[in-house]
Design a protein around this motif. Structure first.
Motif, PDB file in Angstrom:
ATOM      1  N   VAL A 173       0.854  -1.200   0.000  1.00 53.40           N
ATOM      2  CA  VAL A 173       0.000   0.000   0.000  1.00 53.40           C
ATOM      3  C   VAL A 173       0.887   1.245   0.000  1.00 53.40           C
ATOM      4  CG1 VAL A 173      -1.872  -1.193   1.235  1.00 53.40           C
ATOM      5  CG2 VAL A 173      -0.114   0.057   2.535  1.00 53.40           C
ATOM      6  N   PRO A 174       0.317   2.412  -0.339  1.00 48.87           N
ATOM      7  CA  PRO A 174       1.092   3.660  -0.234  1.00 48.87           C
ATOM      8  C   PRO A 174       1.517   3.895   1.218  1.00 48.87           C
ATOM      9  CG  PRO A 174      -0.909   3.981  -1.522  1.00 48.87           C
ATOM     10  CD  PRO A 174      -1.018   2.627  -0.906  1.00 48.87           C
ATOM     11  N   PRO A 175       2.581   4.659   1.446  1.00 50.27           N
ATOM     12  CA  PRO A 175       3.112   4.825   2.806  1.00 50.27           C
ATOM     13  C   PRO A 175       2.151   5.521   3.766  1.00 50.27           C
ATOM     14  CG  PRO A 175       4.207   6.312   1.263  1.00 50.27           C
ATOM     15  CD  PRO A 175       3.398   5.352   0.434  1.00 50.27           C
ATOM     16  N   ASP A 176       1.217   6.343   3.250  1.00 46.89           N
ATOM     17  CA  ASP A 176       0.276   7.046   4.112  1.00 46.89           C
ATOM     18  C   ASP A 176      -1.093   6.364   4.166  1.00 46.89           C
ATOM     19  OD1 ASP A 176      -0.374   7.525   1.502  1.00 46.89           O
ATOM     20  OD2 ASP A 176      -0.621   9.699   1.714  1.00 46.89           O
ATOM     21  N   HIS A 177      -1.175   5.139   3.670  1.00 42.50           N
ATOM     22  CA  HIS A 177      -2.445   4.401   3.664  1.00 42.50           C
ATOM     23  C   HIS A 177      -2.787   3.956   5.090  1.00 42.50           C
ATOM     24  CE1 HIS A 177      -5.328   1.185   2.732  1.00 42.50           C
ATOM     25  NE2 HIS A 177      -5.470   1.732   1.547  1.00 42.50           N
ATOM     26  N   PRO A 178      -4.071   3.909   5.479  1.00 44.22           N
ATOM     27  CA  PRO A 178      -4.423   3.454   6.836  1.00 44.22           C
ATOM     28  C   PRO A 178      -3.880   2.082   7.186  1.00 44.22           C
ATOM     29  CG  PRO A 178      -6.317   4.467   5.781  1.00 44.22           C
ATOM     30  CD  PRO A 178      -5.242   4.391   4.742  1.00 44.22           C
ATOM     31  N   ALA A 179      -3.731   1.221   6.193  1.00 47.53           N
ATOM     32  CA  ALA A 179      -3.214  -0.126   6.473  1.00 47.53           C
ATOM     33  C   ALA A 179      -1.758  -0.101   6.874  1.00 47.53           C
ATOM     34  CB  ALA A 179      -3.397  -1.025   5.249  1.00 47.53           C
ATOM     35  N   ALA A 180      -1.037   0.991   6.563  1.00 50.67           N
ATOM     36  CA  ALA A 180       0.398   1.043   6.822  1.00 50.67           C
ATOM     37  C   ALA A 180       0.725   0.939   8.305  1.00 50.67           C
ATOM     38  CB  ALA A 180       0.986   2.329   6.237  1.00 50.67           C
ATOM     39  N   GLY A 181      -0.215   1.293   9.180  1.00 55.02           N
ATOM     40  CA  GLY A 181       0.068   1.252  10.610  1.00 55.02           C
ATOM     41  C   GLY A 181      -0.363  -0.019  11.292  1.00 55.02           C
ATOM     42  N   ARG A 182      -0.803  -1.020  10.532  1.00 51.29           N
ATOM     43  CA  ARG A 182      -1.312  -2.246  11.134  1.00 51.29           C
ATOM     44  C   ARG A 182      -0.295  -3.376  11.028  1.00 51.29           C
ATOM     45  NH1 ARG A 182      -7.591  -2.115   8.892  1.00 51.29           N
ATOM     46  NH2 ARG A 182      -8.051  -0.002   9.644  1.00 51.29           N
ATOM     47  N   ALA A 183      -0.342  -4.279  11.987  1.00 52.98           N
ATOM     48  CA  ALA A 183       0.610  -5.395  12.004  1.00 52.98           C
ATOM     49  C   ALA A 183       0.260  -6.426  10.944  1.00 52.98           C
ATOM     50  CB  ALA A 183       0.629  -6.050  13.387  1.00 52.98           C
ATOM     51  N   ALA A 184      -1.011  -6.819  10.868  1.00 54.81           N
ATOM     52  CA  ALA A 184      -1.462  -7.787   9.878  1.00 54.81           C
ATOM     53  C   ALA A 184      -2.844  -7.356   9.419  1.00 54.81           C
ATOM     54  CB  ALA A 184      -1.503  -9.194  10.466  1.00 54.81           C
ATOM     55  N   VAL A 185      -3.196  -7.681   8.186  1.00 56.47           N
ATOM     56  CA  VAL A 185      -4.420  -7.145   7.609  1.00 56.47           C
ATOM     57  C   VAL A 185      -5.329  -8.260   7.102  1.00 56.47           C
ATOM     58  CG1 VAL A 185      -3.353  -4.960   6.953  1.00 56.47           C
ATOM     59  CG2 VAL A 185      -3.302  -6.884   5.361  1.00 56.47           C
ATOM     60  N   ASP A 186      -6.625  -7.979   7.140  1.00 58.27           N
ATOM     61  CA  ASP A 186      -7.648  -8.851   6.581  1.00 58.27           C
ATOM     62  C   ASP A 186      -8.039  -8.266   5.229  1.00 58.27           C
ATOM     63  OD1 ASP A 186      -9.856 -10.303   5.892  1.00 58.27           O
ATOM     64  OD2 ASP A 186     -10.887 -10.089   7.815  1.00 58.27           O
ATOM     65  N   LEU A 187      -7.868  -9.049   4.171  1.00 58.51           N
ATOM     66  CA  LEU A 187      -8.127  -8.520   2.833  1.00 58.51           C
ATOM     67  C   LEU A 187      -9.556  -8.015   2.659  1.00 58.51           C
ATOM     68  CD1 LEU A 187      -6.335 -10.900   0.286  1.00 58.51           C
ATOM     69  CD2 LEU A 187      -5.692  -8.598   1.011  1.00 58.51           C
ATOM     70  N   ALA A 188     -10.502  -8.613   3.368  1.00 57.66           N
ATOM     71  CA  ALA A 188     -11.895  -8.207   3.214  1.00 57.66           C
ATOM     72  C   ALA A 188     -12.100  -6.717   3.515  1.00 57.66           C
ATOM     73  CB  ALA A 188     -12.782  -9.054   4.120  1.00 57.66           C
ATOM     74  N   ALA A 189     -11.227  -6.131   4.326  1.00 52.67           N
ATOM     75  CA  ALA A 189     -11.347  -4.712   4.671  1.00 52.67           C
ATOM     76  C   ALA A 189     -10.987  -3.804   3.501  1.00 52.67           C
ATOM     77  CB  ALA A 189     -10.463  -4.396   5.875  1.00 52.67           C
ATOM     78  N   TYR A 190     -10.434  -4.365   2.414  1.00 54.40           N
ATOM     79  CA  TYR A 190      -9.952  -3.567   1.290  1.00 54.40           C
ATOM     80  C   TYR A 190     -10.705  -3.893   0.003  1.00 54.40           C
ATOM     81  CZ  TYR A 190      -6.547  -2.939   4.881  1.00 54.40           C
ATOM     82  OH  TYR A 190      -5.979  -2.663   6.111  1.00 54.40           O
ATOM     83  N   ALA A 191     -11.928  -4.399   0.174  1.00 51.13           N
ATOM     84  CA  ALA A 191     -12.723  -4.806  -0.980  1.00 51.13           C
ATOM     85  C   ALA A 191     -13.033  -3.647  -1.925  1.00 51.13           C
ATOM     86  CB  ALA A 191     -14.021  -5.459  -0.501  1.00 51.13           C
ATOM     87  N   GLN A 233       5.579   1.540  -8.543  1.00 48.89           N
ATOM     88  CA  GLN A 233       5.438   2.966  -8.846  1.00 48.89           C
ATOM     89  C   GLN A 233       3.977   3.393  -8.735  1.00 48.89           C
ATOM     90  OE1 GLN A 233       7.126   3.738 -12.686  1.00 48.89           O
ATOM     91  NE2 GLN A 233       9.206   3.180 -12.074  1.00 48.89           N
ATOM     92  N   HIS A 234       3.083   2.560  -9.230  1.00 45.02           N
ATOM     93  CA  HIS A 234       1.658   2.888  -9.213  1.00 45.02           C
ATOM     94  C   HIS A 234       1.150   2.954  -7.772  1.00 45.02           C
ATOM     95  CE1 HIS A 234      -2.616   2.593 -10.575  1.00 45.02           C
ATOM     96  NE2 HIS A 234      -2.129   3.177 -11.658  1.00 45.02           N
ATOM     97  N   VAL A 235       1.569   1.986  -6.959  1.00 43.52           N
ATOM     98  CA  VAL A 235       1.164   1.981  -5.547  1.00 43.52           C
ATOM     99  C   VAL A 235       1.784   3.168  -4.820  1.00 43.52           C
ATOM    100  CG1 VAL A 235       1.308   0.706  -3.376  1.00 43.52           C
ATOM    101  CG2 VAL A 235       0.803  -0.519  -5.503  1.00 43.52           C
ATOM    102  N   GLU A 236       3.053   3.436  -5.059  1.00 47.04           N
ATOM    103  CA  GLU A 236       3.742   4.555  -4.416  1.00 47.04           C
ATOM    104  C   GLU A 236       3.021   5.878  -4.692  1.00 47.04           C
ATOM    105  OE1 GLU A 236       8.391   5.831  -4.100  1.00 47.04           O
ATOM    106  OE2 GLU A 236       7.537   5.758  -6.124  1.00 47.04           O
ATOM    107  N   ALA A 237       2.457   5.998  -5.897  1.00 45.50           N
ATOM    108  CA  ALA A 237       1.757   7.224  -6.274  1.00 45.50           C
ATOM    109  C   ALA A 237       0.374   7.324  -5.644  1.00 45.50           C
ATOM    110  CB  ALA A 237       1.642   7.298  -7.797  1.00 45.50           C
ATOM    111  N   GLY A 238      -0.022   6.297  -4.906  1.00 49.55           N
ATOM    112  CA  GLY A 238      -1.313   6.332  -4.246  1.00 49.55           C
ATOM    113  C   GLY A 238      -2.479   5.986  -5.150  1.00 49.55           C
TER     114      GLY A 238
END
Length: 298
Positions: A173-191, A233-238
């Motif tokens: 994810v981009p560095p400022d994405h909300p997921a960036a601060g989590r230890a592990a993620v559930d993909l369903a939250a990013y549907a 690059q695409h992810v980095e650009a947000g």
């Protein structure tokens, strides 16, 4: 029997069509057909039959095509032994590897071999798992770096395997994405997120789609790249998020990676054809890949 024509017959068994064989051999389809007709005359056996506009192997053709691979391997081995008799391993070894293994596994191996065996030539090919297995089985690669987890093209008893590493699949994810601060993620939250995928039917495209569907959503794919650098690059650009193997994440890009709540890993392995003793040069390449694994360079 002419070895070159045997190779064309073996490729027809692997690739399925005369046109595909022609493209692989840099010939015209009519030239391939002519050479296979000559092989039929040499063997005094019907090797091909027409079904509509296509050509397929007869039972005799299938037997010869599959025996031809062992015959050609044996001839290559004898030739290499004669070239390198009383000396270090020599000759050409074709090593195919998927994109993220090129710079982490294949290039360090090739660099080490170039220093230690000046008469050994390693030709490096970038091929994804769905591409490299048919190429190995058809004889156009001697060793491949692939994964045992590609269900669409299983590794069978016709191959010898050397385990090299395990690699985690990560959410990128981009560095400022909300997921960036989590230890592990559930993909369903990013549907509802925009996703970048690999090309259709590739290993990572199929795996990413399967993981999203297991999380009960259909991903909204906004772009597809065959190059992981473009994905990063695409992810980095947000502009999107992605699922990538850990080896593919180049730290030069400002992205965040997170483990999945339900961890997924792939098993990376080297594979060579089974059935005949490998040439000394092939053994050296396999040994070097093992050595790099033990050093943790992968």
């Amino acid at each position: 029997m002419n070895p070159w024509r045997l190779r064309l017959l073996s490729q027809l068994d692997t690739l399925g069509t005369v046109r595909a064989v022609a493209q692989a051999a840099n010939l015209s389809p009519s030239n391939v057909s002519q050479q296979l007709a000559v092989l039929e005359a040499e063997t005094r056996t019907q090797l091909l039959e027409r079904t509509g506009r296509r050509v397929r192997l007869t039972s005799a053709g299938l037997i010869l095509a599959r025996r031809a691979r062992a015959i050609l391997d044996h001839m290559d081995g004898v030739e290499a032994e004669l070239r390198g008799f009383g000396a270090e391993p020599a000759g050409l070894v074709r090593l195919a590897a998927f994109q993220s293994a090129i710079h982490t596994m294949a290039v360090p191996t090739v660099n080490r071999l170039a220093r230690e065996y000046p008469h050994l030539d390693v030709e490096l090919l970038q091929l994804e798992p769905h591409e490299s297995l048919p190429v190995l089985r058809g004889g156009d690669a001697d060793v491949i770096i692939t994964t045992t987890d590609f269900d669409e093209l299983p590794l069978g008893p016709d191959l010898d395997l050397v385990p090299l590493a395990t690699d985690s699949i990560l959410l990128v994810v981009p560095p400022d994405h909300p997921a960036a601060g989590r230890a592990a993620v559930d993909l369903a939250a990013y549907a509802d997120e925009p996703w970048t995928f690999d090309m259709p039917q590739s290993y990572m495209a199929n795996l990413a789609l399967r993981l999203c569907r297991q999380s009960r959503f259909e991903p909204r794919v906004v772009c597809r790249f065959s190059n992981y650098m473009m994905t990063l690059q695409h992810v980095e650009a947000g502009l999107s998020i992605a699922l990538l193997p850990g080896l593919a994440v180049d730290r030069r890009y400002r992205v965040a990676t997170r483990e999945l709540a339900n961890p997924v890993t792939r098993t990376i392995t080297a594979a060579s054809r089974h059935g005949v003793a490998p040439r000394a040069a092939v053994r050296v390449v396999l040994d070097a890949l093992r050595h790099n694994r033990s050093l943790g360079t992968q």
